[in-house]
Design a protein around this motif. Structure first.
Motif, PDB file in Angstrom:
ATOM      1  N   UNK A 157      -2.802 -11.839  15.717  1.00  6.03           N
ATOM      2  CA  UNK A 157      -2.487 -12.499  14.563  1.00  6.03           C
ATOM      3  C   UNK A 157      -1.382 -12.411  14.054  1.00  6.03           C
ATOM      4  N   UNK A 158      -0.113 -11.730  14.528  1.00 10.25           N
ATOM      5  CA  UNK A 158       0.172 -11.841  14.580  1.00 10.25           C
ATOM      6  C   UNK A 158       1.436 -12.268  15.500  1.00 10.25           C
ATOM      7  N   UNK A 159       0.392 -13.454  16.290  1.00  8.09           N
ATOM      8  CA  UNK A 159       1.598 -13.711  16.698  1.00  8.09           C
ATOM      9  C   UNK A 159       2.148 -14.756  15.929  1.00  8.09           C
ATOM     10  N   UNK A 160       3.821 -15.329  16.356  1.00  2.90           N
ATOM     11  CA  UNK A 160       4.366 -16.108  15.912  1.00  2.90           C
ATOM     12  C   UNK A 160       3.458 -18.034  15.940  1.00  2.90           C
ATOM     13  N   UNK A 161       3.616 -17.994  17.467  1.00  5.31           N
ATOM     14  CA  UNK A 161       2.773 -20.069  17.385  1.00  5.31           C
ATOM     15  C   UNK A 161       1.634 -20.104  17.497  1.00  5.31           C
TER      16      UNK A 161
ATOM     17  N   UNK B 168      -1.693  -1.920  23.989  1.00  5.73           N
ATOM     18  CA  UNK B 168      -2.476  -2.127  23.194  1.00  5.73           C
ATOM     19  C   UNK B 168      -2.481  -3.389  22.130  1.00  5.73           C
ATOM     20  N   UNK B 169      -4.273  -3.914  22.157  1.00  8.62           N
ATOM     21  CA  UNK B 169      -4.150  -4.518  21.948  1.00  8.62           C
ATOM     22  C   UNK B 169      -4.664  -4.137  20.405  1.00  8.62           C
ATOM     23  N   UNK B 170      -4.504  -5.277  19.759  1.00  6.64           N
ATOM     24  CA  UNK B 170      -5.572  -4.489  18.299  1.00  6.64           C
ATOM     25  C   UNK B 170      -5.690  -5.824  16.950  1.00  6.64           C
ATOM     26  N   UNK B 171      -6.724  -5.461  16.231  1.00 10.99           N
ATOM     27  CA  UNK B 171      -6.889  -6.762  15.171  1.00 10.99           C
ATOM     28  C   UNK B 171      -6.142  -6.610  14.281  1.00 10.99           C
ATOM     29  N   UNK B 172      -4.943  -5.906  14.141  1.00  7.76           N
ATOM     30  CA  UNK B 172      -4.411  -5.384  12.657  1.00  7.76           C
ATOM     31  C   UNK B 172      -3.796  -7.232  12.116  1.00  7.76           C
ATOM     32  N   UNK B 173      -3.833  -7.402  10.990  1.00 10.53           N
ATOM     33  CA  UNK B 173      -3.257  -8.009  10.523  1.00 10.53           C
ATOM     34  C   UNK B 173      -4.634  -9.468  10.160  1.00 10.53           C
ATOM     35  N   UNK B 174      -5.514  -8.733  10.752  1.00  3.04           N
ATOM     36  CA  UNK B 174      -6.438  -9.871  10.825  1.00  3.04           C
ATOM     37  C   UNK B 174      -6.848 -10.083   9.353  1.00  3.04           C
ATOM     38  N   UNK B 175      -6.968  -9.282   8.502  1.00  2.79           N
ATOM     39  CA  UNK B 175      -7.879  -8.680   7.244  1.00  2.79           C
ATOM     40  C   UNK B 175      -7.252  -9.830   6.470  1.00  2.79           C
ATOM     41  N   UNK B 176      -5.485  -9.843   6.528  1.00  5.49           N
ATOM     42  CA  UNK B 176      -4.780 -10.431   5.928  1.00  5.49           C
ATOM     43  C   UNK B 176      -4.517 -11.825   5.745  1.00  5.49           C
ATOM     44  N   UNK B 177      -5.128 -11.915   7.598  1.00  3.32           N
ATOM     45  CA  UNK B 177      -4.336 -13.727   7.210  1.00  3.32           C
ATOM     46  C   UNK B 177      -6.112 -14.649   6.942  1.00  3.32           C
ATOM     47  N   UNK B 178      -7.004 -13.599   7.418  1.00  4.85           N
ATOM     48  CA  UNK B 178      -8.476 -14.338   7.295  1.00  4.85           C
ATOM     49  C   UNK B 178      -9.282 -14.183   5.801  1.00  4.85           C
TER      50      UNK B 178
ATOM     51  N   UNK C  65     -14.567  -6.623  11.164  1.00  4.66           N
ATOM     52  CA  UNK C  65     -14.381  -7.210  11.582  1.00  4.66           C
ATOM     53  C   UNK C  65     -13.401  -8.301  12.723  1.00  4.66           C
ATOM     54  N   UNK C  66     -12.315  -7.648  12.364  1.00  4.19           N
ATOM     55  CA  UNK C  66     -10.848  -8.346  12.811  1.00  4.19           C
ATOM     56  C   UNK C  66     -10.970  -7.422  14.261  1.00  4.19           C
ATOM     57  N   UNK C  67     -11.434  -6.375  14.720  1.00  6.68           N
ATOM     58  CA  UNK C  67     -11.730  -6.180  15.531  1.00  6.68           C
ATOM     59  C   UNK C  67     -12.399  -6.372  17.021  1.00  6.68           C
ATOM     60  N   UNK C  68     -13.719  -7.638  16.036  1.00  5.03           N
ATOM     61  CA  UNK C  68     -14.543  -8.550  16.384  1.00  5.03           C
ATOM     62  C   UNK C  68     -14.356  -8.826  17.289  1.00  5.03           C
TER      63      UNK C  68
END
Length: 610
Positions: free
Chosen positions: A474-478, A361-371, A267-270
């Motif tokens: 998902x790891x962008x500070x802003x 590379x754009x990835x969805x890493x840490x999305x699961x940890x955020x959502x 789901x994160x990469x989606x």
């Protein structure tokens, strides 16, 4: 960039005269001998930047001849909106000035405060020759590793441990057994120590300043500074998360004509793909890896064929195991400075090929940890050995008992008393660090972003950054700053297992974001066995229930095709006669076994196995 390395003199008589040391250090951060580098040295400083395999280091190395200032960048960096607006009004700064030229301009105005105006994932060196001042700093989350060692004469630093070893400036380097125990117990080293005695890691959001031969280390940001703001309601939160992700993805989408995108059945990469397709479809080069019939391959194949964007699957089949696995595994361990094990090899394997199309590379890493809502269950990313101390604020009595049992079971031949004392001292430092947080949820979020992100995900990204720099919105500070005041960050309060309502909120957020940005993507299957659209309808809830029941019945498909890799890696160790100072066999059947095998290999190739 692939890496940074250097030496800062700490005595008035200046830098080491033997320039062959510099050459050895440069070789130590290269994945391939053909990689280019840019270097500078005088009587005070040596620094070198090594480029990725298909790029030049020029964009990441800047020498301001007028003011005698060097700026060297490892990673990627953006200037925040406030500073960017200032440059737009400042006629003394050319409109086409590079990012590093602007950073030097900001440094001349703000000094060390410059880092508060930078975004991205970076290690950055600024050398001011006139003031004999050198500053080495990283981003707020310290995503890419930075190692350093200090003696009476020098401060040595590098993004790869091998470069510090190769310098020869550490006399008789020895393995740090306490760090190895940390890794095997927690899943990775959570203190600021490395696998080599006397070599430390730079904490996130930190600045090392060397001036007049004096060394000072300070932090310019802490997660605690983001707490205490008024939270948004659920409706406002969806708007804020949506706008924050859109801004984060737009920033990175502008850096290159071509972009890599890691997509899976998850789901994160989606979510990431839903923001990219409307603005960058023709520029995307997507990929995934897995067994040929795994959801992480079949689902991206389906979506890419229907939505007409470039996609390449990497099949982890027998041909891969026979021809590519061992070499890629050895390089993964070597390039990550021993922090990643051989089962994480597939990332490097795929990106060596994909780096031909882009180095971003754009990835969805840490999305699961955020959502994800609620207290997580222990897993390879965040083990129970970490969660339990976090909940108790690193209760030293608990850790004393548990670490004693661990040492007795797995390392009985070592002096457990001395080793235990060292480990408890490190945990006491962590206790002090996290004592500023009033609750377990606050500690958990701070640990996730200040330690877990860099120690797990950043170390992994360092294993393949010679081929592609990893960026996740998902790891962008802003974005993180915005997310922290939303309803969804609030779901971590209290720190308890997620309720059904919390799980529904999480699923609905994913689906709502994708629907807003590229609606067709919510109707495609996912690795969970149901579509995102199912989370938005009454009848979909029944399909979700059936899918969950089905998953519990069926054995998990080996998406990474790693069943044979254990035997292959063990055979390689035997063939090369690689042995360790502890009995790896004791770890069989535990989560630490793969890490133990990989650490054994890394220690051996660096002459530290005894």
């Amino acid at each position: 960039m692939a890496g940074i390395t250097g030496i800062i003199a700490l005595k008035p008589d200046g830098l080491v005269r033997d320039t062959s040391i510099f050459e050895r250090m440069i070789v130590g951060i290269k994945a391939e001998v053909t990689q280019e580098h840019s270097s500078f040295y005088d009587e005070n400083v040596f620094v070198s930047i090594v480029s990725q395999t298909r790029s030049s280091p020029k964009a990441n190395f800047y020498h301001d001849q007028e003011y005698g200032i060097i700026c060297a960048l490892d990673g990627f960096c953006f200037i925040d909106e406030q500073a960017a607006a200032g440059f737009a009004r400042d006629e003394s700064v050319p409109k086409d000035a590079s990012t590093l030229a602007k950073i030097v301009h900001l440094y001349r105005k703000l000094g060390e405060e410059v880092f508060r105006h930078l975004r991205g994932s970076f290690n950055l060196l600024i050398y001011d020759a006139e003031k004999r001042r050198t500053i080495l700093a990283n981003d707020r989350f310290g995503f890419y590793p930075m190692y350093y060692a200090q003696s009476a004469e020098y401060l040595i630093f590098s993004s790869k441990l091998s470069s510090i070893i190769d310098s020869g400036l550490i006399q008789s380097p020895q393995a740090d057994l306490a760090s190895i125990v940390e890794h095997l117990y927690f899943g990775y080293v959570i203190s600021e120590h490395s696998y080599i005695r006397g070599v430390c890691t730079l904490p996130n959001a930190s600045v090392i300043k060397v001036e007049d031969c004096q060394v000072a280390i300070d932090k310019y940001w802490k997660m605690a500074s983001e707490y205490g703001r008024n939270p948004l309601n659920k409706k406002q939160s969806i708007e804020a998360v949506d706008q924050g992700l859109r801004a984060a993805i737009s920033r990175i989408a502008q850096v290159d004509e071509a972009l890599l995108c890691s997509i899976t059945g998850g789901w994160d990469s989606r979510v990431v793909l839903s923001y990219l397709l409307p603005q960058a479809r023709k520029r995307l080069n997507c990929y995934s890896f897995g067994a040929g019939d795994a959801p992480d391959v079949t689902i991206p194949q389906l979506i890419s064929s229907k939505e007409s964007f470039r996609y390449r699957p990497f099949s982890l089949d027998q041909t891969y195991l026979d021809n590519d696995f061992i070499a890629a595994a050895q390089d993964t361990i070597r390039l990550s400075s021993g922090t990643r094990n051989y089962k994480r090899t597939h990332y490097l394997y795929a990106l060596r090929e994909m780096g031909e199309y882009s180095q971003h590379l754009i990835s969805g890493i840490f999305g699961d940890q955020v959502f994800k809502a609620g207290r997580p269950k222990g897993n390879v990313v965040l083990s129970s050995a970490i969660l339990n101390p976090l909940e108790s604020n690193f209760d030293l009595d608990y850790l004393n008992t548990d670490l004693q049992s661990f040492l007795k079971a797995f390392l009985p031949e070592h002096d457990s008393k001395e080793l235990l004392s060292e480990l408890l001292n490190r945990m006491a430092s962590l206790k002090d660090q996290f004592s500023i947080y009033a609750s377990a949820p606050e500690r958990y979020i701070a640990f996730r972003f200040e330690i877990n992100l860099r120690r797990y995900f950043g170390n992994e990204a360092s294993s393949y950054n010679d081929y592609a720099l990893c960026y996740s919105p998902f790891t962008d500070y802003d974005f993180v700053k915005t997310w922290l005041i939303t309803f969804y960050a609030g779901q971590l309060y209290p720190f308890q297992p997620a309720t059904k309502a919390m799980q529904r909120n999480s699923g609905t957020l994913y689906a709502t974001l994708v629907k807003r940005n590229y609606k067709p993507l919510i109707y495609y299957p996912t690795a969970r066995g149901y579509t995102m659209a199912d989370t938005l309808s009454f009848f979909g809830s029944f399909r979700i229930l059936l899918a969950r029941l089905q998953r519990e019945k069926n054995a998990h498909k080996d998406a990474f095709s790693t069943k044979d890799t254990v035997a292959l890696f063990q055979n390689m160790l035997a063939q090369e006669n690689i042995k360790c100072s502890f009995d790896i066999g004791r770890f069989k059947g535990t989560n630490a076994y793969d890490d133990a095998l990989s650490l054994c290999y890394w220690l051996a190739i660096n002459g530290l196995a005894k």
